[in-house]
Design an enzyme around this catalytic site. Structure first.
Site, mmCIF file in Angstrom:
data_model
loop_
_atom_site.group_PDB
_atom_site.id
_atom_site.type_symbol
_atom_site.label_atom_id
_atom_site.label_comp_id
_atom_site.label_asym_id
_atom_site.label_seq_id
_atom_site.Cartn_x
_atom_site.Cartn_y
_atom_site.Cartn_z
ATOM 1 N N ASP A 197 0.861 -1.182 0.000
ATOM 2 C CA ASP A 197 0.000 0.000 0.000
ATOM 3 C C ASP A 197 0.898 1.232 0.000
ATOM 4 O O ASP A 197 2.126 1.115 -0.173
ATOM 5 C CB ASP A 197 -0.998 -0.029 1.180
ATOM 6 C CG ASP A 197 -0.333 0.218 2.526
ATOM 7 O OD1 ASP A 197 0.924 0.280 2.592
ATOM 8 O OD2 ASP A 197 -1.060 0.348 3.529
ATOM 9 N N CYS A 230 3.106 -3.221 4.017
ATOM 10 C CA CYS A 230 2.291 -2.064 4.394
ATOM 11 C C CYS A 230 3.017 -1.349 5.527
ATOM 12 O O CYS A 230 4.238 -1.481 5.642
ATOM 13 C CB CYS A 230 0.857 -2.480 4.751
ATOM 14 S SG CYS A 230 0.683 -3.577 6.168
ATOM 15 N N GLY A 231 2.308 -0.586 6.336
ATOM 16 C CA GLY A 231 2.992 0.143 7.398
ATOM 17 C C GLY A 231 3.506 -0.777 8.485
ATOM 18 O O GLY A 231 4.639 -0.649 8.956
ATOM 19 N N THR A 232 2.666 -1.729 8.887
ATOM 20 C CA THR A 232 3.040 -2.674 9.948
ATOM 21 C C THR A 232 3.252 -4.099 9.449
ATOM 22 O O THR A 232 3.834 -4.918 10.171
ATOM 23 C CB THR A 232 1.918 -2.747 11.004
ATOM 24 O OG1 THR A 232 0.723 -3.174 10.335
ATOM 25 C CG2 THR A 232 1.690 -1.408 11.678
ATOM 26 N N GLY A 233 2.711 -4.417 8.302
ATOM 27 C CA GLY A 233 2.678 -5.802 7.818
ATOM 28 C C GLY A 233 1.470 -6.563 8.341
ATOM 29 O O GLY A 233 1.112 -7.624 7.840
ATOM 30 N N HIS A 241 8.656 -24.505 8.847
ATOM 31 C CA HIS A 241 7.601 -25.206 9.588
ATOM 32 C C HIS A 241 6.199 -24.947 9.060
ATOM 33 O O HIS A 241 5.354 -25.832 9.113
ATOM 34 C CB HIS A 241 7.635 -24.791 11.065
ATOM 35 C CG HIS A 241 8.805 -25.348 11.808
ATOM 36 N ND1 HIS A 241 8.898 -25.328 13.184
ATOM 37 C CD2 HIS A 241 9.951 -25.930 11.364
ATOM 38 C CE1 HIS A 241 10.039 -25.880 13.564
ATOM 39 N NE2 HIS A 241 10.707 -26.249 12.481
ATOM 40 N N ASN A 242 5.923 -23.720 8.592
ATOM 41 C CA ASN A 242 4.545 -23.363 8.193
ATOM 42 C C ASN A 242 4.352 -23.380 6.692
ATOM 43 O O ASN A 242 3.234 -23.162 6.218
ATOM 44 C CB ASN A 242 4.164 -21.957 8.696
ATOM 45 C CG ASN A 242 4.533 -21.698 10.136
ATOM 46 O OD1 ASN A 242 5.212 -20.710 10.440
ATOM 47 N ND2 ASN A 242 4.117 -22.560 11.034
ATOM 48 N N HIS A 244 5.667 -31.549 10.064
ATOM 49 C CA HIS A 244 4.906 -30.303 9.910
ATOM 50 C C HIS A 244 3.773 -30.432 8.896
ATOM 51 O O HIS A 244 2.868 -29.592 8.879
ATOM 52 C CB HIS A 244 5.839 -29.168 9.475
ATOM 53 C CG HIS A 244 6.986 -28.975 10.417
ATOM 54 N ND1 HIS A 244 6.806 -28.532 11.701
ATOM 55 C CD2 HIS A 244 8.305 -29.226 10.275
ATOM 56 C CE1 HIS A 244 7.979 -28.488 12.313
ATOM 57 N NE2 HIS A 244 8.909 -28.909 11.469
HETATM 58 C C1 RB5 Z 1 -1.828 2.751 6.505
HETATM 59 O O1 RB5 Z 1 -1.824 3.957 7.179
HETATM 60 C C2 RB5 Z 1 -1.628 1.600 7.470
HETATM 61 O O2 RB5 Z 1 -2.742 1.460 8.281
HETATM 62 C C3 RB5 Z 1 -1.310 0.336 6.719
HETATM 63 O O3 RB5 Z 1 -0.187 0.534 5.932
HETATM 64 C C4 RB5 Z 1 -1.000 -0.881 7.562
HETATM 65 O O4 RB5 Z 1 -0.038 -0.585 8.514
HETATM 66 C C5 RB5 Z 1 -2.138 -1.624 8.098
HETATM 67 O O5 RB5 Z 1 -1.987 -2.648 8.759
#
Ligand code: RB5
Length: 148
Positions: free
Chosen positions: A11, A68-71, A101-102, A136
């Site tokens: 994203d 993304c920002g956090t994954g 394993h996964n 597994h």
């Molecule tokens: C976008 O601001 C953020 O929410 C997205 O990149 C992500 O971290 C969501 O999990």
């Protein structure tokens, strides 16, 4: 055995890191298809998780990377797809073990969580570590049998 091709998506938050990761992987002669997003303009990560997962479910690719920002959002969206085993990894141990394993087929990570150096190492382990199978296999089959 090292992967020879994969599909990648992100994203807006993952866009800059995705471009760097693509260069890093292409330098290893890995063929990459980029399903977007193609700019840093605000967008919705589930759309790109869905586009990437469809490429795997149809058999066009076996593995993918979502940023993304956090994954976390990407992994949540990806894991709604049957047959997708997405792992959100912020460390190299997890990246290696989720292949062993996964049999994870999608790697997710966050541009706001890890830097590019660690992202490269995580990707390198993901693309070069084989699934162990054996004990597994039954567990992975049970994951795949869950849900819709
Ligand atoms: C976008 O601001 C953020 O929410 C997205 O990149 C992500 O971290 C969501 O999990």
């Amino acid at each position: 055995m090292k992967l020879t091709k994969l599909v990648i998506g992100c994203d807006h938050a993952g866009y800059d890191l995705k471009l760097k990761v693509i260069e890093h992987l292409k330098a290893q002669n890995i063929e990459i298809e980029d399903v977007g997003t193609y700019s840093a303009d605000s967008c919705d990560y589930p759309d790109f998780a869905d586009a990437l997962c469809k490429k795997i479910i149809t058999g066009e690719y076996e593995h993918g990377i979502l940023i993304c920002g956090t994954g976390i959002g990407m992994s949540m969206a990806a894991n709604k797809h049957k047959g997708i085993r997405a792992a959100c990894c912020s460390d190299t141990f997890s990246a290696r073990l989720t292949r062993l394993h996964n049999d994870a087929n999608v790697l997710c990570f966050g541009s706001r969580v890890i830097g590019e150096g660690l992202a490269y190492d995580i990707c390198d382990l993901f693309i070069s570590t084989d699934y162990e199978g054996g004990r597994h296999a039954r567990r992975v089959e049970k994951i795949d049998a869950l849900g819709n």
